[in-house]
Design an enzyme around this catalytic site. Structure first.
Site, short mmCIF file in Angstrom:
data_model
loop_
_atom_site.label_atom_id
_atom_site.label_comp_id
_atom_site.label_asym_id
_atom_site.label_seq_id
_atom_site.Cartn_x
_atom_site.Cartn_y
_atom_site.Cartn_z
N HIS A 1 -7.97 -5.79 7.38
CA HIS A 1 -7.75 -4.74 8.37
C HIS A 1 -7.98 -5.30 9.78
CE1 HIS A 1 -6.73 -0.46 8.89
NE2 HIS A 1 -7.28 -0.64 10.08
N ASP A 2 -6.90 -5.46 10.50
CA ASP A 2 -6.89 -5.93 11.89
C ASP A 2 -7.34 -7.38 12.05
OD1 ASP A 2 -5.86 -3.55 12.71
OD2 ASP A 2 -7.72 -2.77 13.56
N ARG B 1 1.93 5.00 -0.23
CA ARG B 1 1.24 6.27 -0.02
C ARG B 1 2.07 7.39 -0.66
NH1 ARG B 1 -0.79 3.23 4.27
NH2 ARG B 1 -3.01 3.62 4.64
N GLU C 1 -2.60 -1.65 -3.17
CA GLU C 1 -3.69 -0.87 -2.61
C GLU C 1 -3.34 0.61 -2.62
OE1 GLU C 1 -5.12 -4.10 0.80
OE2 GLU C 1 -4.08 -2.28 1.40
N THR D 1 -3.45 4.95 8.94
CA THR D 1 -3.81 3.71 8.27
C THR D 1 -5.21 3.89 7.71
OG1 THR D 1 -3.99 1.30 8.50
CG2 THR D 1 -4.79 2.65 10.35
N HIS E 1 -0.22 -5.95 9.56
CA HIS E 1 0.22 -5.49 10.88
C HIS E 1 0.22 -6.62 11.91
CE1 HIS E 1 0.94 -2.57 14.08
NE2 HIS E 1 0.01 -3.21 14.78
N HIS F 1 0.86 -1.18 0.00
CA HIS F 1 0.00 0.00 0.00
C HIS F 1 0.90 1.24 0.00
CE1 HIS F 1 -3.95 1.94 1.61
NE2 HIS F 1 -3.21 2.85 1.00
#
EC number: 2.6.99.2
Length: 237
Positions: free
Chosen positions: A190-191, A45, A70, A100, A214, A43
């Protein structure tokens, strides 16, 4: 079996904290594939605070499984994806200063924009996915954009899982049912973690892929990267 795509942003963050090339991002990606993961996710940025654009181009030459990029489809990101042509591009509406990703697309408000971007990627032969909340209206809106998949944003599930797992999973089950009716493939991320991934997989119908970074890297500090990758694969069977 639901595919495991490992997000390696945290490896890049660790490397960047000291400069140089330790840990070697490309070596880690190759090892993760060798350990059995079926995909690599990044991802990038705009500020390149973890994954750098040059990383994305270098990874294209060594990733042999599914390569998922992403990001928010700003012009620089669109150009990068069209240059690399990964297996999949996942569109995420994250702000430039976001720590995030923290929300899915409002697929109704942004339908025309998403349709235009998705058409561009599909014309280049790149599979598209939209980061979406577990909301039936947003899933139905996603279907109208021409996307092939959605990625369900699972933070709310992860936060509520230990308190009430049945209620935490309920909106994701309904969103997945809606996606199936709309002929959308279903990804999630996500998580998600070793604690909550198995229950999610067991209850969300036709889950094609999860993207985990993560939690997986944090768990690997104690349990080892190869071991953790295989623990996820066992839970996703």
């Amino acid at each position: 079996m639901t595919k495991l795509s490992v997000n390696i942003n945290k490896i890049a963050t660790l490397r960047n904290s000291r400069g140089g090339n330790v840990p070697n991002l490309l070596k880690v990606a190759t090892d993760i594939e060798a350990f059995g993961a079926q995909g690599i996710t990044i991802h990038p940025r705009p500020d390149e605070r973890h994954i750098k654009y040059e990383d994305a181009r270098a990874l294209k030459n060594i990733v042999t499984t599914e390569f998922n990029i992403e990001g928010n489809p700003v012009p620089k990101f669109i150009d990068l994806v069209l240059d690399i042509k990964p297996t999949q591009v996942t569109l995420v509406p994250d702000a430039v200063d976001a720590i995030t990703s923290n929300a899915g697309w409002d697929t109704l408000t942004h339908k025309d924009f998403l349709k235009e971007v998705i058409a561009t990627f599909k014309n280049a032969g790149i599979r598209t996915s939209i980061f979406t909340d577990a909301n039936i209206k947003m899933v139905e809106g996603a279907a109208e954009t021409g996307t092939e998949r959605i990625e369900l944003y699972t933070e709310s599930y992860a936060q509520q899982f230990s308190l009430d797992k049945e209620n935490s999973i309920a909106p994701f089950i309904e969103a997945a049912k809606t996606a199936n009716k709309c002929n959308l493939g279903i990804n999630a991320g996500h998580d998600l973690s070793l604690d909550n991934i198995e229950y999610f997989k067991e209850n969300v119908p036709d889950l094609l892929e999860v993207s985990i970074g993560h939690a997986l890297i944090c768990e690997s500090l104690y349990l080892g990267l190869e071991n953790v990758v295989n623990m996820y694969l066992n839970k996703l069977k």
